[in-house]
Enzyme design. Structure first.
Site, mmCIF file in Angstrom:
data_model
loop_
_atom_site.group_PDB
_atom_site.id
_atom_site.type_symbol
_atom_site.label_atom_id
_atom_site.label_comp_id
_atom_site.label_asym_id
_atom_site.label_seq_id
_atom_site.Cartn_x
_atom_site.Cartn_y
_atom_site.Cartn_z
ATOM 1 N N CYS A 89 53.546 26.082 65.967
ATOM 2 C CA CYS A 89 53.406 27.464 66.460
ATOM 3 C C CYS A 89 52.372 28.359 66.631
ATOM 4 C CB CYS A 89 54.948 29.134 66.609
ATOM 5 S SG CYS A 89 56.202 28.127 67.585
ATOM 6 N N ARG B 143 47.676 25.362 69.736
ATOM 7 C CA ARG B 143 49.243 25.432 69.224
ATOM 8 C C ARG B 143 50.098 25.239 69.851
ATOM 9 N NH1 ARG B 143 47.805 26.034 63.693
ATOM 10 N NH2 ARG B 143 50.217 26.170 62.448
ATOM 11 N N TRP C 217 55.574 26.731 70.693
ATOM 12 C CA TRP C 217 55.599 25.783 71.125
ATOM 13 C C TRP C 217 57.401 25.590 70.762
ATOM 14 C CZ3 TRP C 217 57.244 21.666 69.015
ATOM 15 C CH2 TRP C 217 57.166 19.898 69.576
ATOM 16 N N ASN D 6 56.260 30.854 62.513
ATOM 17 C CA ASN D 6 55.565 29.601 63.088
ATOM 18 C C ASN D 6 56.561 28.169 61.992
ATOM 19 O OD1 ASN D 6 54.039 26.845 63.750
ATOM 20 N ND2 ASN D 6 52.822 27.467 62.021
ATOM 21 N N GLY D 7 57.210 27.298 62.430
ATOM 22 C CA GLY D 7 57.842 26.636 61.399
ATOM 23 C C GLY D 7 59.541 26.132 61.563
ATOM 24 N N GLU E 184 43.878 4.062 71.389
ATOM 25 C CA GLU E 184 43.607 5.565 71.627
ATOM 26 C C GLU E 184 42.799 5.606 73.191
ATOM 27 O OE1 GLU E 184 43.747 7.585 69.469
ATOM 28 O OE2 GLU E 184 41.881 9.010 69.868
ATOM 29 N N LYS F 89 44.651 8.289 75.056
ATOM 30 C CA LYS F 89 43.841 10.105 75.711
ATOM 31 C C LYS F 89 43.877 9.649 77.078
ATOM 32 C CE LYS F 89 42.922 11.453 72.489
ATOM 33 N NZ LYS F 89 42.624 11.377 71.230
ATOM 34 N N GLU G 114 48.159 11.469 77.914
ATOM 35 C CA GLU G 114 48.311 12.444 77.590
ATOM 36 C C GLU G 114 48.072 13.580 77.814
ATOM 37 O OE1 GLU G 114 47.388 13.798 72.811
ATOM 38 O OE2 GLU G 114 45.353 12.656 72.779
ATOM 39 N N HIS H 116 51.699 -12.924 76.812
ATOM 40 C CA HIS H 116 52.799 -13.696 76.044
ATOM 41 C C HIS H 116 53.501 -12.677 77.344
ATOM 42 C CE1 HIS H 116 51.207 -16.362 73.415
ATOM 43 N NE2 HIS H 116 50.629 -15.228 72.964
ATOM 44 N N LYS I 211 48.650 20.772 69.355
ATOM 45 C CA LYS I 211 47.748 20.148 68.185
ATOM 46 C C LYS I 211 48.294 19.701 67.462
ATOM 47 C CE LYS I 211 43.204 19.216 67.533
ATOM 48 N NZ LYS I 211 42.808 18.195 68.129
HETATM 49 C C1 AGP Z 1 46.261 13.213 69.819
HETATM 50 O O1 AGP Z 1 44.919 13.053 70.669
HETATM 51 C C2 AGP Z 1 47.275 13.991 69.829
HETATM 52 N N1 AGP Z 1 46.634 15.314 69.293
HETATM 53 C C3 AGP Z 1 47.786 13.836 68.674
HETATM 54 O O2 AGP Z 1 48.797 12.402 68.236
HETATM 55 C C4 AGP Z 1 47.558 13.404 67.009
HETATM 56 O O3 AGP Z 1 46.488 12.929 66.376
HETATM 57 C C5 AGP Z 1 48.748 13.830 65.855
HETATM 58 O O4 AGP Z 1 49.654 14.529 65.792
HETATM 59 C C6 AGP Z 1 47.648 13.570 64.712
HETATM 60 O O5 AGP Z 1 47.653 15.180 64.381
HETATM 61 P P1 AGP Z 1 46.916 15.186 62.619
HETATM 62 O O6 AGP Z 1 45.650 14.693 63.037
HETATM 63 O O7 AGP Z 1 46.642 16.997 62.743
HETATM 64 O O8 AGP Z 1 47.559 15.074 61.634
#
Ligand code: AGP
Length: 617
Positions: free
Chosen positions: A2, A27, A74, A100-101, A490, A494, A497, A513, A612
């Protein structure tokens, strides 16, 4: 997870709070709310959904005042509803709190508080915290509530809490006073002229001030118009440092771009330059990484490297495994931080651990770091956020210097992570097996990298057209070999997500396989096939896909005509050594995912269900 913001000063609080919240929306964006304290009254407004919903509510039901706290959520405990939106109040309704937490023992505390007559109006762990502080004040039974009384009650309550928190608090009987505390979740104090701010991230503050104090765990802050105090949870004052934030409002705004994600993709030539700046030594033909806090002889005694992270950072770690093994000939393993923290795999004494995290706040990565340190392994961090918990708790490390990354989908942080891993591989390689000539050659290639990235970005329009061409497909495969296998992962991450389309990454040779069963006319395969030692193998795999009518989008090295003959579409990247291809090959996949998601009408900066930084397990 959050985001919280607090303000006390002469300005109207609501615009400052809303502006800060908008900058923290990455966040979390399930609900938002604020409380303003004016004339001894608390005015609360809360709305489900994005910040804009809260802003609209405030237009309909305006509230004025010069002190307030706010929150963007969140959801962790309790669904997405107005009742669960912060701020939460204590039993008396005199104290408001944002958090936040995660409060892990909230169930027990809640039961206990219910026993004392507290009536809960939400399912959140945060309301438990608000009630607990209020209860400690009630037990004192003294009025009026003073600053010392409230700090004492916060201390008592917070000592009973298990879990993590960054909190902001205001109390009806304490006009002009803003309170905060942290453990495990970030909290920063912004120092203005006749005003002070609290926030989860400096991004919320830089339009007002660049002078900040990063609170440490177990610290509390009291701020008013003209001053502030920092004290410890145990009681007593704390020494602190006033830092100047390196970036300004410009860097945390979208500028000319429609989305942060696109801006951050296009920032990569510069973010990579910043990552390398001052770290290439042509004299010694190596990388200079003073932050590792390790001498060459200490580095030479390392027998094994473990790399760990989550999501995109884990993909960077996977690339790192290839880089360190091939450049430095040092056995390297890569593991999800979420697995590493709970496993008890044997780790030889001379294992060097690197955790990788853009935010430096990811709960699993932090726990993996703590576990490795507990077992006595030297544990270093590769982080972007300089004031983060992971950066602080590690034995040293390398800052990425990629600049603020706001888009939820990681882009420039990935390429900077891979670049840092290249620098680490070069440094370790140079004290083992690489000659100065080889080191110099690598430095030359590194210096040319940003220009090559610019060339890739110049093909952005063609990639956008390609994304539109394939936007109606319902399923995508991403394939790559060796260090480009994590690139495939990756690329798939991308796409899924931000567009919510099923997309999976695989080692190209694994196709036959089982995965080949998925190939049909409507399932495109994105194959990373640079002109390297395994190019012919990739070419054969592409033929196998085409033989089954599967469309192929290849990512290949400029000038490789044989690729053009077999693939339906080709995205070209400049010629580069194997160790830099993962950076160059990832960028077109970021652009492909971005344009495809935009053409589907998705909110690329704030994809559903995501946030994030993931500060919960
Ligand atoms: C990727 O696009 C995501 N935002 C997510 O996988 C992210 O890389 C992961 O949560 C790790 O975050 P960090 O690098 O802040 O630890």
């Amino acid at each position: 997870m959050c985001g919280i913001v607090g303000y006390v000063g002469k300005a109207e609080a609501v615009p400052v709070l809303l502006d800060g919240l908008r900058r923290l929306e990455y966040r979390g964006y399930d609900s938002a709310g604020l409380v303003i304290l004016r004339d001894g009254e608390l005015f609360r407004r809360r709305a489900v959904g994005r910040i804009k919903n809260l802003a609209k509510l405030l237009e309909e039901q305006p509230v004025a005042g010069h002190l307030g706290i706010c929150h963007t959520r969140w959801a962790t405990h309790g669904g997405v509803s107005e009742a669960n939106a912060h701020p939460h109040l204590d039993r008396s309704g005199e104290l408001a709190l944002v958090h936040n937490g995660v409060i892990e023992n909230y169930r027990d505390l809640r039961e206990e508080l219910i026993g004392h007559g507290c009536e809960f109006r939400s399912q959140t762990d945060t309301e438990v915290l608000a009630m607990l502080v209020g209860r400690e004040l009630d037990l004192r039974g003294e009025t009026p509530v003073t600053k010392e009384l409230l700090l004492g009650a916060m201390r008592k309550a917070l000592r009973r809490v298990q879990g993590t928190y960054g909190i902001g608090v205001v109390h009806r009987q304490l006009p002009g006073m803003l309170f905060g505390a942290r453990r495990g979740s970030p909290l920063v104090l912004g120092i203005g002229k006749g005003e002070h701010f609290l926030a989860s991230d400096v991004a919320a503050l830089v339009t007002h001030t660049r002078e900040v104090v990063y609170l440490k765990d177990y610290e509390m802050v009291t701020a008013w118009e003209d001053g502030f105090e920092i004290s410890s949870l145990a009681g007593g004052g704390c020494s602190y440092e006033i830092n100047t934030v390196e970036f300004g409002a410009e860097e945390v705004s979208k500028g000319k771009y429609p989305h942060y994600m696109l801006k951050e993709i296009f920032e990569q030539p510069n973010s990579l330059r910043d990552t390398m700046r001052g770290r290439l030594s042509s004299e010694e033909a190596t990388a200079i990484l003073g932050g590792l806090n390790m001498s060459n002889s200490e580095l030479r005694s390392v027998e094994r490297v473990v790399l760990s992270g989550c999501g995109t950072a884990h993909h960077a770690a996977m690339v790192g495994e290839y880089l360190i093994e091939s450049m430095a000939q040092l056995p390297t393993e890569c593991e999800f931080a979420s697995e590493l923290r709970y496993r008890n795999a044997p780790m030889p004494k001379d294992t060097l651990v690197f955790v990788i995290s853009q935010s430096g706040e990811t709960a699993d990565t932090l726990a993996a770091l703590q576990e490795c340190r507990r077992k006595g392994h030297r544990s270093l961090a590769i982080c972007n956020n300089v004031a983060s918990t992971i950066a602080r708790e590690s034995d040293g490390g390398v800052y990425m210097h990629a600049g603020p990354e706001i888009g939820v989908a990681a882009t420039k942080s990935f390429t900077s992570q891979v670049l840092v891993l290249n620098l680490i591989a070069l440094l370790i390689g140079r004290i083992h097996n690489l000659s100065s000539m080889q080191g110099r050659e690598i430095l030359k290639e590194l210096e040319q990298l940003p220009e090559k990235v610019e060339k890739v970005l110049a093909t952005g329009d063609a990639i956008a057209a390609l994304a539109r061409k394939y936007a109606s497909c319902k399923n995508f495969l991403f394939l790559g070999r060796q260090a480009n296998y994590p690139v495939a992962l990756e690329g798939a991450l991308k796409l899924k997500e931000i567009s919510y389309l099923p997309a999976t990454g695989h080692p190209t040779a694994e196709l036959k396989h089982g995965i080949i069963a998925l190939i049909n006319e409507e399932t495109p395969s994105v194959v990373i096939a640079p002109s390297d030692a395994v190019f012919d193998k990739n070419l054969s795999n592409i033929e196998e896909i085409r033989a089954r009518k599967g469309p192929v989008i290849a990512v290949g090295t400029e000038g490789n005509r044989s690729l053009e003959e077999v693939a339906d579409d080709v995205i070209w990247i400049p010629e580069a050594p194997d160790y830099l291809v993962p950076i160059l090959a990832t960028i077109p996949l970021q652009l492909f995912a971005y344009h495809l998601a935009v053409s589907l009408g998705c909110d690329v900066d704030k994809p559903r269900n995501l946030a994030k930084s993931v500060t919960v397990e």
